[in-house]
Design an enzyme around this catalytic site. Structure first.
Site, PDB file in Angstrom:
ATOM      1  N   SER A 183      -2.962   7.731  -8.606  1.00  0.00           N
ATOM      2  CA  SER A 183      -1.922   6.792  -9.341  1.00  0.00           C
ATOM      3  C   SER A 183      -2.451   6.476 -10.651  1.00  0.00           C
ATOM      4  O   SER A 183      -1.767   6.248 -11.659  1.00  0.00           O
ATOM      5  CB  SER A 183      -1.864   5.687  -8.536  1.00  0.00           C
ATOM      6  OG  SER A 183      -3.111   4.863  -8.718  1.00  0.00           O
ATOM      7  N   HIS A 211       3.033   8.149  -3.878  1.00  0.00           N
ATOM      8  CA  HIS A 211       3.394   8.309  -5.165  1.00  0.00           C
ATOM      9  C   HIS A 211       4.100  10.018  -5.480  1.00  0.00           C
ATOM     10  O   HIS A 211       4.631  10.307  -6.552  1.00  0.00           O
ATOM     11  CB  HIS A 211       2.435   8.332  -6.267  1.00  0.00           C
ATOM     12  CG  HIS A 211       2.039   6.920  -6.700  1.00  0.00           C
ATOM     13  ND1 HIS A 211       3.007   6.391  -7.392  1.00  0.00           N
ATOM     14  CD2 HIS A 211       0.981   6.192  -6.261  1.00  0.00           C
ATOM     15  CE1 HIS A 211       2.210   5.127  -7.648  1.00  0.00           C
ATOM     16  NE2 HIS A 211       1.121   5.039  -7.047  1.00  0.00           N
ATOM     17  N   LYS A 242       8.719   2.937  -3.231  1.00  0.00           N
ATOM     18  CA  LYS A 242       8.806   3.512  -4.774  1.00  0.00           C
ATOM     19  C   LYS A 242       9.979   4.293  -5.220  1.00  0.00           C
ATOM     20  O   LYS A 242      10.779   3.739  -5.143  1.00  0.00           O
ATOM     21  CB  LYS A 242       7.296   4.448  -4.811  1.00  0.00           C
ATOM     22  CG  LYS A 242       6.130   3.473  -4.873  1.00  0.00           C
ATOM     23  CD  LYS A 242       4.828   4.060  -4.830  1.00  0.00           C
ATOM     24  CE  LYS A 242       3.645   3.105  -5.117  1.00  0.00           C
ATOM     25  NZ  LYS A 242       2.670   3.141  -4.240  1.00  0.00           N
TER      26      LYS A 242
HETATM   27  C1  LIG Z   1       1.875   2.196  -3.103  1.00  0.00           C
HETATM   28  C2  LIG Z   1       0.975   2.910  -2.186  1.00  0.00           C
HETATM   29  C3  LIG Z   1       0.826   2.119  -1.000  1.00  0.00           C
HETATM   30  C4  LIG Z   1       1.389   1.004  -0.518  1.00  0.00           C
HETATM   31  O1  LIG Z   1       2.678   1.103  -0.432  1.00  0.00           O
HETATM   32  P1  LIG Z   1       3.666  -0.179   0.089  1.00  0.00           P
HETATM   33  O2  LIG Z   1       4.842   0.165   0.999  1.00  0.00           O
HETATM   34  O3  LIG Z   1       4.094  -0.942  -1.088  1.00  0.00           O
HETATM   35  O4  LIG Z   1       2.445  -0.971   0.881  1.00  0.00           O
HETATM   36  C5  LIG Z   1      -0.088   2.998  -0.316  1.00  0.00           C
HETATM   37  N1  LIG Z   1      -0.583   4.227  -0.622  1.00  0.00           N
HETATM   38  C6  LIG Z   1      -0.310   4.792  -1.904  1.00  0.00           C
HETATM   39  C7  LIG Z   1      -0.885   5.851  -2.288  1.00  0.00           C
HETATM   40  C8  LIG Z   1       0.229   4.044  -2.766  1.00  0.00           C
HETATM   41  O5  LIG Z   1       0.763   4.507  -3.921  1.00  0.00           O
END
Ligand SMILES: *Cc1c(COP(=O)(O)O)cnc(C)c1O
Length: 397
Positions: A183, A211, A242
């Protein structure tokens, strides 16, 4: 008792503030989107959401959610295995498996829970987990909850991974774990090489597509599409929070027996509430959209290319990206904060990141593109970057 503890907390919080690391929350008073309104009344262009496909305020998803409120009610008041499973939950699990080309799927309240609940039921002290150093916090926490022997390899460093795989031959089973997209830089995990090494050294493979799903690959199927390795990854985790609508929800999808075992033993699944039907119904709608068209992916990819070209032409350094995350490098921590503040005055909302979130001396502004953006939004963004860049001496001419 609270007195001493209160004083301790006050001092610790002050230390966070003194280090410039205290997080203030900006308050939105509009739906999430390319253009948002904040509680100061200011309207800004949003370049820091994970709203990659622009679905956070999508009419079709909202309608699907509303319909499910009428047909299936508001909440489930139960975990899945008692009375928290509806026909909708089963349909969504199937759609996710179809999307990723996997055998079965298990839903969680969030991907944080999916990652928190994936290792402990499957592996024990006889086994090895080999994890990328830049993996998400939820993977790190999930690994901590499991008794397996831990190995950590440098980010996307295949020589280091091979070294760790050799060491891990001492254990019974091995699993390589990686984020699909990292990220902070927006780079992807080299899945082709990871799978090659996994075959050579007899390891399972897990990728967190949070992501990358919806974003990476021609049709947005994630890094397994990008590297043409669908069906070769044993476990995929991901989020509905996301690209996939942005509400809430996580999932683990993969081999049948693995998912079966997680339903029996995964603690965040067994001991936490079932997703509300409206979120599940909107998720079903979303995967139906994904199955029928790639227009959003195409628009997103066009936007990423457009931004990368424009921002480089303007004279900024960027990290090479393979996702919808573009790191505009400023190197200096204070500059990254001043730059983001100036951009907000220009109506562009982005976040500056610096040590310890990124390595010392590699402060940057992270820009996240969305299919909700139009080229004119990106033009405004690059113009603002250029204006602020000149003002703060980042751009010489
Ligand atoms: C955002 C993210 C998470 C967490 O996801 P949520 O559904 O918001 O708990 C887990 N792993 C990665 C790689 C992320 O970018």
């Amino acid at each position: 008792m609270y007195g001493n503890f209160q004083q301790y907390l006050q001092e610790e919080i002050q230390k966070i503030k003194d280090a410039g690391l205290y997080k203030n929350e900006r308050i939105l008073v509009s739906p999430q989107g390319a253009k948002i309104k904040i509680n100061t009344g200011q309207e800004v262009l949003n370049f820091c959401a994970n709203n990659y496909l622009g679905l956070s305020n999508n009419k079709e998803l909202i309608d699907a959610a509303k319909k499910a409120l009428d047909s299936h009610g508001y909440g489930m008041s139960s975990v899945r295995f008692i009375c928290g499973t509806t026909d909708l939950h089963k349909i969504l699990e199937q759609k996710i498996a179809e999307f990723f080309g996997t055998e079965d799927t298990i839903l969680y309240a969030a991907c944080f829970d999916a990652n928190g609940g994936v290792f402990e039921p499957l592996f024990n002290e006889q086994d090895a987990i080999i994890s990328d150093a830049l993996n998400h916090a939820s993977i790190i926490d999930g690994v901590r909850l499991c008794k397996a022997v831990r190995y950590r390899y440098n980010n996307a460093d295949m020589n280091d991974l091979e070294q760790k795989l050799i060491e891990a031959q001492a254990q019974r089973f091995r699993i390589i774990v990686t984020d699909g997209v990292f990220s902070m830089d927006g780079n992807v995990a080299p899945m082709d090489k990871i799978i090659e090494l996994a075959e050579k050294y007899q390891a399972l493979v897990m990728v967190d597509e949070s992501h990358s799903a919806g974003v990476v690959g021609k049709t947005g199927r994630g890094v397994t599409e990008l590297y043409n390795c669908r069906g070769k990854v044993d476990i995929i985790t991901g989020t509905l929070g996301k690209a996939f609508g942005g509400a809430i929800g996580g999932f683990t999808t993969g081999r049948k027996e693995i998912i079966d075992m997680l339903r029996q033993r995964s603690r965040p699944y067994l001991f936490s509430n079932s997703l509300p039907p409206m979120v599940v119904a909107a998720g079903i709608k979303m995967f139906d959209m994904m199955a029928s068209t790639n227009v959003l992916q195409e628009k997103l990819h066009a936007n990423v290319n457009y931004f990368m070209n424009k921002i480089q032409q303007a004279g900024f350094d960027i990290k090479p990206t393979q996702s919808a995350i573009v790191a505009v490098m400023l190197y200096d921590a204070k500059l990254s904060q001043d730059f983001a503040a100036e951009l907000l005055n220009e109506g562009i909302y982005v976040i500056g990141f610096y040590y310890p979130v990124v390595p010392q001396g590699l402060a940057r502004i992270r820009v996240q593109l969305s299919a909700a953006h139009e080229f004119e939004h990106i033009d405004q963004c690059v113009e603002a970057f250029t204006k602020v860049g000149k003002k703060l001496g980042v751009l010489k001419n």
